[in-house]
Scaffold this active site. Structure first.
Site, PDB file in Angstrom:
ATOM      1  N   ARG A  15       0.832  -1.208   0.000  1.00  0.00           N
ATOM      2  CA  ARG A  15       0.000   0.000   0.000  1.00  0.00           C
ATOM      3  C   ARG A  15       0.869   1.262   0.000  1.00  0.00           C
ATOM      4  O   ARG A  15       0.444   2.313  -0.461  1.00  0.00           O
ATOM      5  CB  ARG A  15      -0.921   0.029   1.211  1.00  0.00           C
ATOM      6  CG  ARG A  15      -2.100  -0.917   1.097  1.00  0.00           C
ATOM      7  CD  ARG A  15      -3.041  -0.732   2.268  1.00  0.00           C
ATOM      8  NE  ARG A  15      -4.260  -1.493   2.125  1.00  0.00           N
ATOM      9  CZ  ARG A  15      -4.402  -2.755   2.464  1.00  0.00           C
ATOM     10  NH1 ARG A  15      -3.389  -3.422   2.953  1.00  0.00           N
ATOM     11  NH2 ARG A  15      -5.559  -3.370   2.313  1.00  0.00           N
ATOM     12  N   ASN A  56      -4.765 -19.022  12.357  1.00  0.00           N
ATOM     13  CA  ASN A  56      -4.190 -19.900  13.379  1.00  0.00           C
ATOM     14  C   ASN A  56      -5.015 -19.897  14.662  1.00  0.00           C
ATOM     15  O   ASN A  56      -5.107 -20.919  15.328  1.00  0.00           O
ATOM     16  CB  ASN A  56      -2.706 -19.591  13.649  1.00  0.00           C
ATOM     17  CG  ASN A  56      -2.397 -18.122  13.672  1.00  0.00           C
ATOM     18  OD1 ASN A  56      -3.311 -17.279  13.653  1.00  0.00           O
ATOM     19  ND2 ASN A  56      -1.126 -17.780  13.715  1.00  0.00           N
ATOM     20  N   CYS A  57      -5.637 -18.756  15.000  1.00  0.00           N
ATOM     21  CA  CYS A  57      -6.471 -18.721  16.207  1.00  0.00           C
ATOM     22  C   CYS A  57      -7.772 -19.500  16.026  1.00  0.00           C
ATOM     23  O   CYS A  57      -8.483 -19.750  16.992  1.00  0.00           O
ATOM     24  CB  CYS A  57      -6.778 -17.285  16.600  1.00  0.00           C
ATOM     25  SG  CYS A  57      -5.295 -16.337  16.954  1.00  0.00           S
ATOM     26  N   PRO A  99      22.017  -5.104   9.863  1.00  0.00           N
ATOM     27  CA  PRO A  99      21.509  -4.037   8.993  1.00  0.00           C
ATOM     28  C   PRO A  99      20.463  -4.561   8.016  1.00  0.00           C
ATOM     29  O   PRO A  99      20.602  -5.671   7.492  1.00  0.00           O
ATOM     30  CB  PRO A  99      22.764  -3.555   8.236  1.00  0.00           C
ATOM     31  CG  PRO A  99      23.895  -4.411   8.658  1.00  0.00           C
ATOM     32  CD  PRO A  99      23.458  -5.327   9.737  1.00  0.00           C
ATOM     33  N   TYR A 119      14.762  -6.841   9.919  1.00  0.00           N
ATOM     34  CA  TYR A 119      13.730  -6.508  10.897  1.00  0.00           C
ATOM     35  C   TYR A 119      13.078  -7.797  11.382  1.00  0.00           C
ATOM     36  O   TYR A 119      13.179  -8.832  10.734  1.00  0.00           O
ATOM     37  CB  TYR A 119      12.666  -5.620  10.259  1.00  0.00           C
ATOM     38  CG  TYR A 119      13.213  -4.353   9.641  1.00  0.00           C
ATOM     39  CD1 TYR A 119      13.120  -3.144  10.317  1.00  0.00           C
ATOM     40  CD2 TYR A 119      13.830  -4.376   8.385  1.00  0.00           C
ATOM     41  CE1 TYR A 119      13.625  -1.976   9.765  1.00  0.00           C
ATOM     42  CE2 TYR A 119      14.347  -3.211   7.828  1.00  0.00           C
ATOM     43  CZ  TYR A 119      14.248  -2.016   8.515  1.00  0.00           C
ATOM     44  OH  TYR A 119      14.742  -0.860   7.975  1.00  0.00           O
ATOM     45  N   GLY A 127       6.528 -10.142  15.686  1.00  0.00           N
ATOM     46  CA  GLY A 127       5.668 -11.258  16.069  1.00  0.00           C
ATOM     47  C   GLY A 127       6.189 -12.098  17.210  1.00  0.00           C
ATOM     48  O   GLY A 127       7.012 -11.660  18.019  1.00  0.00           O
ATOM     49  N   TYR A 176     -24.859   3.035  28.267  1.00  0.00           N
ATOM     50  CA  TYR A 176     -25.783   2.339  29.154  1.00  0.00           C
ATOM     51  C   TYR A 176     -27.208   2.291  28.613  1.00  0.00           C
ATOM     52  O   TYR A 176     -27.813   3.315  28.317  1.00  0.00           O
ATOM     53  CB  TYR A 176     -25.819   2.992  30.545  1.00  0.00           C
ATOM     54  CG  TYR A 176     -26.967   2.471  31.363  1.00  0.00           C
ATOM     55  CD1 TYR A 176     -27.077   1.103  31.615  1.00  0.00           C
ATOM     56  CD2 TYR A 176     -27.979   3.305  31.836  1.00  0.00           C
ATOM     57  CE1 TYR A 176     -28.157   0.585  32.312  1.00  0.00           C
ATOM     58  CE2 TYR A 176     -29.059   2.794  32.545  1.00  0.00           C
ATOM     59  CZ  TYR A 176     -29.137   1.436  32.777  1.00  0.00           C
ATOM     60  OH  TYR A 176     -30.217   0.922  33.456  1.00  0.00           O
TER      61      TYR A 176
END
Lengths: 585, 585
Positions: free
Chosen positions: A50, A70-71, A301, A304, A307, A452
């Protein structure tokens, strides 16, 4: 676009790989390689596209599927999710069409060559090298394998992949009648729930003293009871010692000497960062987890990580640990893409609070921030309050009790919260997670304008009530004592139970003086004499009447404090021992 | 304790009343008198007792009941709450026993004598005076009575008291076949829902252009549709002009000339502060509402006020208005008691955000903070974003779409949020209300650690997604346009619909160019030519694909912006006109 995979030999030359694949003029990588196509990795890939139409974005995953749910795996085993297709949130084809991503399954990254800026990839066709300008590692976690003899039995499965879930469902469909789940963490509890609901005689084994170890003991007990209600045999404080493989079924032998038959065994004793492939590359690891900074940068360097495999710092206690949760992984993946594509404007990755939730039968348990054990370990001073309000107006059909605890510092800072109940648990924990993230104090919870109407809450929402009680504690209007101090308080205090005689007859702490709170004003001298100078520990059912009694005692010059959460918290804390400990009137 | 009511003659002497009832040495009032025994008044009384065992606390209420469930009244009419007893949260007897409160029903306070520090009370026995050291006014609101001929028909009832609810239920039980509800605010919508569910042919009449006027038009439409699904005849943009009383039924004549038969009529056109009794006492009022400071102090010494009858300042827009909601009233009552009993340590009453929620059939609508009309009126610059994510994982059974909008300022400050959907609406609005109260910016919503498991949410919760989209808007990654600007954008932009051909065939905005987003990269020159230098307004179903398309267009040097919320928001905003406005491909 043709996948550009160079041969190991070719790519080992420094003038290939890194040099040829240098960043474009804008500072953005021409080629972004992402290792791991679930949660953090896929979020990173989608966000990167993006932000850049130009970059080549390659996602490598050793499995057959990327971006799978996976959940959702336990619910596929149970059949609540019917179709395996439903677990596949995205396919490589769709990711190509929508986002122009180059997703390669069956690609196992077995190493990094940071000098060459290449990853080493094993496929069915052999080992190859692939250059990168920026590399994001999102390898996730793998199941830990405890030292149990016979754990290699073919009836043992983990619950980490679509294939795992398919195997377990197949066994269940094929008529498994008994199951053992090793480990009662989140996945273990979910697995036990779905197996029991399928009519399989299920035993869950947990080494800690109670199920869902991160939950407080008093919050875990309602979940234990709910699991039992589903027919699950809950064994805590013990562990599997060996598994004997048999023709008809396996037999699991526990440390307490008992033996349990199992047509299938789910291994869910925890996870560890899946980082073995990177150990030799010079990547900095901390107890196996990748060390990253607030933008996901590792020590290498252009490399990254995000997770379950990364270390983060607990924002409450300062403890450093991986947080294997989908939400933080997804959000971190996106933020790392922001940083890679536009480092000057990227937000830092927030330190995850560890907010988590699990359904067990009709009950839900959720938590955010630090629990008491973590606070104790960090040496942080705190008070925990317990409340048992209804999730919505008591006069409206379907009202049910929440069991809510909130811990806060002497300066009011909210440190953690946990909640168990049948309905409305997720909402309260989400509000409290937001409050913690925003740095609110417990008294600020009074002022939250929560929605409420009778089907949804109370005019004073449980979160508002927690704020009111917390503020009372902070300003000294109420003093509380904790169920963990029961034996100490029994030694030093007059225990005063202000419930009705009928309530007390159903069980009270040995040795209490029972004076219903409505009689307390008239019988104050009786209390004064019984106390004989000792402070008074007041007990009621949930804490409300004890607070009133405490104020009456204070108004009459008597020193007292209130058992936070009352008998409901006390009974849950005692658990199975409650009936033998408590006495009738 | 004997009620101490002095005669008017005796109490008019200044050396009685005030002087005799002066505060105790501690500065605390010896006698606290509270006018109004519901919500704010009763919260104040209960809290005051907890802070002082000594004070005499007298609660006066003109009705037969105190502390009743006013928000539950519609559900008693509908039968969802079966027992009238369930509406009576507290009784005077129980309040005496638990809290030593002196609650006097049938006591109508008809005036204040601030000089004498006395209230003037009318009971069945005549008019008397009652001295106070501190006085808290919690008179609440009363139904407004619009200028409709025949509104005094015996078939017209408001829905403000237990008696009102009992009367309506009696009529329904007695076989009412038709009903007209005047006013489609919260109470009107609840009344229409419960009457329709009882099988009564119900018409709801609203002067504003849509039901639930504080909701945005696009959020109100799903509620209109849900009410229609329940069989409710929804008439908006009109009002009752007259009611003709007949022997069998009444006839309601509307401004549009139509006539509706009604066996019963619910008057729910709004409320106004119930302050007529205090107008002559010198109490400062602002358009009928009591002016108070942040501790509930009025302009009269020792006189406080809380609840629906007081003015408060909107924390977002600065507008001054009463907020007739139970939550803020309850919390303010408690905080005023804190101030009266311990002024040095009391928290100020927070300015209410107006968070509100309503159930209509299977739908829920909720809002917090300012809506667009309020922001426009206040001249505040803002952007509103719309999202339609599922409330929980799409692959998990029971997934349903939320319709969420969030408005924020150019500096990111969250100004308001609204949400409509079948499940999980209350949770998202509560989280957003907490975020607004805490002063979070829209981008901070990215970082909220909300509880995720498939039955409860998504790894990127709808609130996180709102933060991501909001941050994209703030940093220019995405530009959005609003459905309110549809006609203007049609004049000035190339409209590009990036949905599939099959989707477009089911309705699209006249004149759009349709290129599915998956084909956009290949057909970019086609777009460039069609745009002919104009900016491009991108449309998809919910906004996700349009965001992708926007980034592709931007990556190719084309200026574009995205219709926030896509066709789902556009269709809801067009409402009944959508089908005639939209064209097939």
């Amino acid at each position: 676009m043709t996948p550009t995979v160079s041969s190991p030999a070719a790519a080992s030359r420094p003038d290939d790989g890194a040099a040829a694949l240098s960043s474009s003029g804008s500072g953005r990588p021409r080629r972004l390689v992402i290792v791991g196509g679930v949660a953090g990795g896929m979020s990173c890939a989608a966000r990167a596209r993006r932000l850049s139409e130009e970059a080549e974005i390659i996602v490598l995953d050793r499995g057959r599927h990327v971006s799978f749910a996976n959940c959702g795996l336990p619910y596929y085993v149970g059949g609540e999710i019917e179709d395996q297709e439903d677990l596949l949130v995205q396919t490589p084809e769709r990711l190509r069409a929508w986002l122009n991503l180059d997703v390669r399954t069956g690609h196992d990254v077995v190493g990094i060559d940071p000098e060459a800026q290449e990853v080493i990839v094993r496929t069915a066709d052999g080992v190859q090298r692939l250059g990168y300008d920026a590399l994001v590692l999102s390898p996730g976690a793998q199941a830990t394998r405890p030292p149990v003899d016979g754990l290699d039995s073919p009836r043992v499965a983990t619950l980490r992949s679509v294939e795992d879930a398919a195997r377990l469902r197949e066994w269940a469909d094929a008529g498994a009648r008994s199951a053992v789940v090793l480990g009662a963490g989140f996945i273990g509890v979910e697995a036990a729930e779905v197996l029991a609901k399928r009519g399989i005689a299920t035993t869950i084994v947990e080494y800690a003293e109670h199920v869902l170890p991160p939950l407080e003991r008093e919050h875990a007990y309602p979940i234990t009871q709910e699991l039992r209600g589903l027919g699950v045999d809950v064994r805590t404080g013990t562990a599997a010692e060996s598994i004997t493989h048999g023709a008809d079924a396996d037999e699991v032998r526990l440390a307490d000497g008992t033996r349990v038959r199992a047509d299938l065994i789910v291994l869910a004793t925890g996870v560890r960062p899946d980082t073995d492939a990177f150990a030799s590359s010079g990547l900095e690891l901390e107890r196996g987890a990748i060390v990253v900074d607030e933008h996901g940068r590792t020590n290498l360097p252009h490399v990254y990580a995000v997770g379950d495999a990364t270390v983060s710092t607990d924002p409450v206690t300062g403890a450093r640990r991986p947080v294997p949760l989908a939400g933080p992984a997804n959000r971190a993946g996106r933020l790392v893409a922001d940083f890679i594509m536009d480092p000057d404007h990227a937000r830092p990755i927030p330190a995850p609070l560890g907010t988590a939730i699990v359904r067990a039968g009709g009950m839900t348990a959720a938590m955010t921030g630090a629990n008491r054990a973590a606070l104790d370990a960090a040496g942080i001073e705190y008070t925990t309050i317990h409340l048992h309000p209804n999730q919505h107006a008591g006069y409206f059909p379907g009202a049910s009790q929440l069991h809510l605890s909130v811990s806060f510092a002497p300066d009011g800072r909210i440190l953690g919260a946990q909640c168990v109940g049948r309905d409305g648990v997720d909402k309260r924990i989400d509000v409290l997670a937001t409050a913690i993230r925003a740095g609110l104090g417990v008294a600020d919870l009074i002022d939250l304008d929560l929605a409420y109407a009778p089907p949804f809450g109370q005019a004073k929402d449980p979160v508002n009530l927690a704020g009111m009680l917390g503020a009372n504690v902070l300003n000294g209007t109420v003093e509380v004592w904790d169920v963990r101090d029961l034996e100490r308080v029994r030694q030093t205090h007059l225990l005063l139970d202000v419930r009705t005689r009928a309530e007390v007859a159903r069980g009270m702490v040995p040795g209490v003086l029972n004076i219903p709170h409505t009689e307390l004003r008239a019988r104050i001298e009786e209390v004064r004499q019984a106390a004989a100078g000792r402070p008074i520990g007041v007990i009621c059912q949930v804490g409300v009447r004890a607070n009133i009694a405490h104020r009456i005692l204070a108004g009459n010059g008597l020193k007292s404090s209130v058992l936070t959460g009352g008998m409901i918290t006390l009974r849950a804390w005692l658990g199975d021992a409650a009936d033998s400990y408590l006495v009738g009137a």
